[in-house]
Design a protein around this motif. Structure first.
Motif, mmCIF file in Angstrom:
data_model
loop_
_atom_site.group_PDB
_atom_site.id
_atom_site.type_symbol
_atom_site.label_atom_id
_atom_site.label_comp_id
_atom_site.label_asym_id
_atom_site.label_seq_id
_atom_site.Cartn_x
_atom_site.Cartn_y
_atom_site.Cartn_z
ATOM 1 N N ARG A 202 12.273 -33.407 45.056
ATOM 2 C CA ARG A 202 12.400 -32.017 44.610
ATOM 3 C C ARG A 202 13.107 -31.186 45.683
ATOM 4 O O ARG A 202 13.944 -30.341 45.376
ATOM 5 N N THR B 71 4.937 -31.153 41.592
ATOM 6 C CA THR B 71 4.990 -32.610 41.660
ATOM 7 C C THR B 71 3.576 -33.162 41.499
ATOM 8 O O THR B 71 2.654 -32.725 42.191
ATOM 9 N N ARG C 255 7.409 -34.842 37.853
ATOM 10 C CA ARG C 255 7.530 -33.392 37.715
ATOM 11 C C ARG C 255 6.369 -32.852 36.883
ATOM 12 O O ARG C 255 5.890 -33.511 35.978
#
Length: 187
Positions: free
Chosen positions: A34, A134, A140
């Motif tokens: 991310r 996360t 995700r």
């Protein structure tokens, strides 16, 4: 900071987490992914964000768990054993509103005294965003789902449960600020 610190952080986190805590390692890898994805909003601090994301949970490693509070244990490990950059150790120590959890654990003065908060709001918010979007398995999620998952895992009356309920409004605000910064980026 750039590729070298990111490479060092990955090797270090893998050494400490991949074998002993494979699920924590999966989360760490997802958080780092991310950070790589959103790094453009930070310009020259993108590498620092990726390194902090990669090392944010290193303090969970059993051999490092001196206080049982992973942000403090991880930051001390990075500072004392690796002479890590002060900004990096301060990010790790204070990730995802750790100061609120430190307060629940009676460690607020220790954490704040050794690792003061960084005065770089977008950088701090970006690490919150990466961590709190996360899952424990590295996938995700939304910040709302992540907070609910943490509450479900630890329970409302646990130290972590009390902390995450207090921190939730700040977490959601930080995630919102990063999402706004990402939306404002030229495509």
């Amino acid at each position: 900071m750039g590729d070298l610190i990111e490479e060092w952080a990955t090797k270090l986190a893998a050494t400490e987490l991949s074998t002993t805590l494979p699920r924590r390692w999966a989360h760490t890898q997802g958080v780092a992914d991310r950070a790589t994805e959103i790094g453009q909003v930070l310009g020259e601090n993108a590498g620092l964000l990726v390194a902090a994301a990669t090392l944010h949970d290193v303090g969970y490693a059993p051999r490092l768990a001196a206080t049982g509070f992973h942000p403090l244990d991880g930051a001390r490990f990075l500072r004392d054993e690796h002479g890590a950059d002060k900004r990096l150790t301060r990010l790790v120590a204070n990730h995802s509103f750790a100061l609120l959890e430190a307060e629940e654990r009676g460690l607020r003065e220790e954490l704040a005294g050794e690792f003061p908060l960084l005065e770089e709001p977008l950088l701090v918010d970006s690490l919150v965003y990466c961590d709190m979007t996360t899952t424990p398995d590295g996938d995700r999620t939304t910040a709302e789902e992540r907070v609910a998952e943490i509450l479900g895992r630890y329970g409302d009356d646990s130290v972590v449960g009390r902390f995450i309920r207090r921190a939730a409004p700040e977490i959601f605000a930080a995630v919102g600020r990063v999402e706004a910064a990402l939306a404002a980026q030229p495509r």
